[in-house]
Design a protein around this motif. Structure first.
Motif, short mmCIF file in Angstrom:
data_model
loop_
_atom_site.label_atom_id
_atom_site.label_comp_id
_atom_site.label_asym_id
_atom_site.label_seq_id
_atom_site.Cartn_x
_atom_site.Cartn_y
_atom_site.Cartn_z
N ILE A 189 0.97 -1.18 -0.08
CA ILE A 189 0.07 0.00 0.03
C ILE A 189 0.75 1.28 -0.08
CG2 ILE A 189 -0.23 0.04 2.57
CD1 ILE A 189 -3.59 0.91 1.49
N GLY A 190 2.19 1.00 0.59
CA GLY A 190 3.03 2.34 0.63
C GLY A 190 3.59 2.74 -0.88
N ASN A 191 3.82 1.69 -1.44
CA ASN A 191 4.40 1.91 -3.13
C ASN A 191 3.08 2.39 -3.99
OD1 ASN A 191 5.86 -1.51 -2.72
ND2 ASN A 191 6.89 0.50 -2.61
N ALA A 192 1.83 1.78 -3.52
CA ALA A 192 0.51 2.01 -4.24
C ALA A 192 0.47 3.58 -4.10
CB ALA A 192 -0.66 1.40 -3.88
N ARG A 193 0.76 4.01 -2.86
CA ARG A 193 0.48 5.56 -2.68
C ARG A 193 1.41 6.39 -3.57
NH1 ARG A 193 -0.95 9.16 1.08
NH2 ARG A 193 0.46 10.79 1.83
N THR A 194 2.60 6.07 -3.56
CA THR A 194 3.55 6.77 -4.60
C THR A 194 3.17 6.59 -5.91
OG1 THR A 194 5.52 6.03 -3.17
CG2 THR A 194 6.06 6.78 -5.26
N VAL A 253 9.87 14.49 -9.90
CA VAL A 253 10.19 13.10 -9.13
C VAL A 253 9.30 13.21 -8.02
CG1 VAL A 253 11.87 11.53 -8.19
CG2 VAL A 253 12.27 13.19 -10.36
N ILE A 254 8.24 12.31 -8.02
CA ILE A 254 7.43 12.29 -6.75
C ILE A 254 7.50 11.06 -5.87
CG2 ILE A 254 4.97 12.47 -5.89
CD1 ILE A 254 4.23 13.81 -8.49
N ARG A 255 8.41 10.77 -4.85
CA ARG A 255 8.69 9.67 -4.31
C ARG A 255 8.80 9.71 -2.72
NH1 ARG A 255 15.05 9.18 -6.18
NH2 ARG A 255 15.70 11.13 -5.27
N GLY A 256 8.83 8.77 -2.24
CA GLY A 256 8.98 8.77 -0.59
C GLY A 256 10.04 9.68 -0.02
N GLU A 257 9.62 10.20 1.11
CA GLU A 257 10.84 11.08 1.93
C GLU A 257 11.99 10.35 2.37
OE1 GLU A 257 8.39 13.16 4.54
OE2 GLU A 257 8.43 11.47 6.06
N ASP A 258 11.86 8.89 2.20
CA ASP A 258 13.05 8.09 2.61
C ASP A 258 14.12 8.33 1.49
OD1 ASP A 258 11.11 7.11 0.84
OD2 ASP A 258 11.77 4.82 1.28
N HIS A 259 13.85 9.22 0.44
CA HIS A 259 14.82 9.33 -0.77
C HIS A 259 15.57 10.71 -0.35
CE1 HIS A 259 14.66 5.63 -2.97
NE2 HIS A 259 12.96 5.58 -2.80
N VAL A 260 15.13 11.32 0.51
CA VAL A 260 15.42 12.78 0.41
C VAL A 260 17.10 13.02 0.40
CG1 VAL A 260 15.67 14.98 2.01
CG2 VAL A 260 13.55 13.90 1.81
N ALA A 261 17.68 12.03 1.40
CA ALA A 261 19.08 12.15 1.24
C ALA A 261 19.84 11.71 -0.17
CB ALA A 261 19.74 11.20 2.39
N ASN A 262 19.15 10.71 -0.96
CA ASN A 262 19.42 10.47 -2.27
C ASN A 262 19.61 11.63 -3.19
OD1 ASN A 262 20.15 7.88 -3.14
ND2 ASN A 262 17.92 7.14 -2.88
N THR A 263 18.50 12.61 -2.94
CA THR A 263 18.22 13.52 -3.76
C THR A 263 19.17 14.61 -4.06
OG1 THR A 263 15.87 13.26 -3.86
CG2 THR A 263 16.67 15.50 -4.32
N GLY A 264 20.09 14.68 -2.64
CA GLY A 264 21.27 15.49 -2.54
C GLY A 264 22.42 15.08 -3.76
N ILE A 265 22.45 13.68 -3.65
CA ILE A 265 23.26 13.00 -4.48
C ILE A 265 22.78 13.08 -5.99
CG2 ILE A 265 24.29 10.70 -5.17
CD1 ILE A 265 24.21 10.14 -1.86
N LEU A 288 5.25 9.21 4.52
CA LEU A 288 5.27 7.75 4.56
C LEU A 288 4.22 7.18 5.33
CD1 LEU A 288 9.20 7.04 4.65
CD2 LEU A 288 7.64 6.96 2.79
N LEU A 289 3.86 6.16 5.25
CA LEU A 289 2.68 5.54 6.01
C LEU A 289 3.42 5.01 7.30
CD1 LEU A 289 0.82 3.33 3.66
CD2 LEU A 289 0.75 5.74 4.08
N VAL A 290 2.58 5.26 8.65
CA VAL A 290 3.00 4.83 9.63
C VAL A 290 1.81 4.07 10.22
CG1 VAL A 290 4.67 6.50 10.15
CG2 VAL A 290 2.52 7.03 11.01
N GLY A 295 2.51 5.47 15.38
CA GLY A 295 3.47 6.22 14.55
C GLY A 295 4.70 5.64 14.14
N ASN A 296 4.54 4.29 14.32
CA ASN A 296 5.94 3.49 13.56
C ASN A 296 5.74 3.32 12.29
OD1 ASN A 296 7.00 3.12 16.42
ND2 ASN A 296 5.30 1.47 16.67
N ALA A 297 6.96 3.24 11.62
CA ALA A 297 6.96 2.69 10.16
C ALA A 297 6.16 1.72 9.93
CB ALA A 297 8.36 2.81 9.60
#
Ligand code: GLU
Length: 452
Positions: free
Chosen positions: A17-22, A200-212, A232-234, A238-240
């Motif tokens: 469901i998290g991927n579906a959200r993206t 590029v719309i993607r999950g916030e787990d990619h923020v650091a990647n975006t710098g690179i 992201l979904l929790v 409130g846990n991932a």
């Protein structure tokens, strides 16, 4: 300028469901802006990518109502990655390194012991031609690292506003493995440039990647697209959700009997400022959608909300809406039954159960249900008191009022034994609506059978 977005799953597993959200956020953004939605399979990891997952992901997206305008696979585009890698190598931005995983781990241990951040020390940059040749003669194959600028990368994020990533705090990323295979960090950018991806719309787990990746875009002579990192979904605490996501695979939800529109509406709307409600036609949301509706705080996923949405969606369907589904499922049901039970269904398939309860003979009692001797005597009395036909929506009321006077029973004691005897269950749709569907002779037969 028209927009182009992409959903880029790695086919190494099923989507949840998290991927579906993206995927849905990208798809709706394309709809809202009149742009294109590309499905891109990030399948350069040949060890872990599987054709069965490619097919499963296609099927899941289709079930959710997403039709890509174009599909590409990274494994078909290797020549383009080779050309980009050559360009970066020629400019000294991609350099060979020879350390083994063990050697790198030892370096990190030493750094940690000295309380230094465990960053790659760029020792490979100091190797002379002879040293490299000697390492290769030993049989070592290089992996290739991107030379970060060690600078502050800033961008205006479509969801999170102004962002800054300091690439001085990162190791030079490996873009090509020792076996020659590419990492997504590079291939994604080559594709985003080639396909004209604007957002590029993607999950916030990619923020650091975006710098690179910002630095790699520029090293390849391209302006980076707009990045928008969604929440992201929790879970309720409130846990991932990551650990439980297996059970929330799209396939799993489909098999659990949820309506695609309920799953899609929830995946899309939680964690936004739009109301979470059943949506029959998601594309219709395009008019009220832009990236600013996505909140910065986590998106709280509650399975009970999915149950509720599913039930509401079924409830709101007319018989005409549902008739083709009923026919396809081989469920022989008429409009009166749909009207009687739809507000009580939590899953589509439950209609088949109610169809049987109404049409077949005396239904078996649900586990744990029993009728006392008193109740059974009451059922015999109830059978004798059945009103004459024709029956309609008022019959139940007339019958039970009569029984109330005759027996002195009231409330649960009056109604429940009748419901249990006639349906086998302690709860369900309104008896007033079910009774005429069960009909006079079957009602009498059921009561008499349960009476003794
Ligand atoms: N294949 C990457 C992933 O699944 C894509 C990330 C991106 O959208 O750039 O995480």
């Amino acid at each position: 300028m028209s927009t182009t977005v992409r959903f880029a799953p790695s086919p190494t597993g099923k989507i949840h469901i998290g991927n579906a959200r993206t995927a849905l956020l990208n798809w709706l953004y394309a709809k809202a802006t009149g742009g294109r939605f590309i499905l891109r399979f990030d399948d350069t990891d040949t060890e872990r990518s599987r054709e069965e997952y490619v097919e499963a992901i296609r099927a899941d997206l289709e079930w959710l109502g997403i039709e890509p305008d174009m599909e590409v696979r990274q494994s078909d585009r290797l020549e383009m990655y080779d050309a980009a890698a050559e360009r970066l190598k020629a400019e000294g931005k991609l350099y060979p390194a020879y350390e083994t995983a063990d050697e790198l781990e030892k370096k990190r241990k030493r750094q940690r012991a000295r309380r230094l951040p465990p960053l790659y020390d760029r020792a490979a940059l100091d190797l002379g031609d002879d040293e490299r040749a000697a390492l290769e003669a030993e049989g070592r194959k290089p992996h290739w690292r991107f030379l970060l600028e060690r600078a502050q990368v800033r961008w205006e994020d479509g969801v999170r506003g102004e962002q800054m990533i300091d690439t001085a705090a990162m190791s030079d990323p490996v873009l090509i493995r020792a076996d020659g295979s590419y990492l997504y960090t590079l291939t994604s950018i080559v594709d985003d440039i080639d396909l004209g991806v604007t957002h590029v719309i993607r999950g916030e787990d990619h923020v650091a990647n975006t710098g690179i990746q910002y630095e790699i875009f520029r090293a390849l002579g391209a302006e980076p697209p707009t990045f928008a990192h969604h929440n992201l979904l929790v879970d309720a605490d409130g846990n991932a959700l990551s650990k439980r996501l297996g059970s929330l695979s799209i396939e799993g939800l489909r098999e659990a009997g949820f309506e695609p529109q309920a799953v899609a509406a929830l995946a899309l709307l939680i964690g936004t400022s739009l109301p979470v409600e059943p949506v029959r036609d998601l594309a219709a949301l395009a008019g009220s959608f832009d990236l600013s509706v996505i909140s910065r705080s986590p998106a709280r996923f509650d399975p009970a909300e999915l149950d509720g949405l599913n039930a509401r969606l079924l409830h709101e369907m007319t018989f005409d809406d549902i008739a083709p589904r009923l026919q396809a499922a081989g469920i022989d049901t008429d409009e009166a039954l749909w009207a009687a039970v739809s507000s009580n269904l939590s899953r589509f398939e439950d209609i088949a159960t109610w169809q049987q309860i109404v049409a077949d003979g005396t239904p078996p009692l649900d586990e744990g249900l029993e009728l006392s001797e008193d109740d059974r005597a009451y059922l015999a009395q109830a059978a004798d008191a059945l009103p004459p036909e024709p029956w309609d929506g008022e019959t139940w009321k007339a019958w039970t009022q009569d029984l109330k006077v005759q027996t002195g029973r009231k409330g649960r004691g009056l109604f429940l034994p009748l419901r249990v005897a006639l349906t086998g269950r302690a709860s369900g749709p309104e008896m007033a609506a079910l009774l005429p569907l069960i009909g006079s002779s079957s009602t009498a037969a059921r009561l008499r059978e349960r009476a003794c």
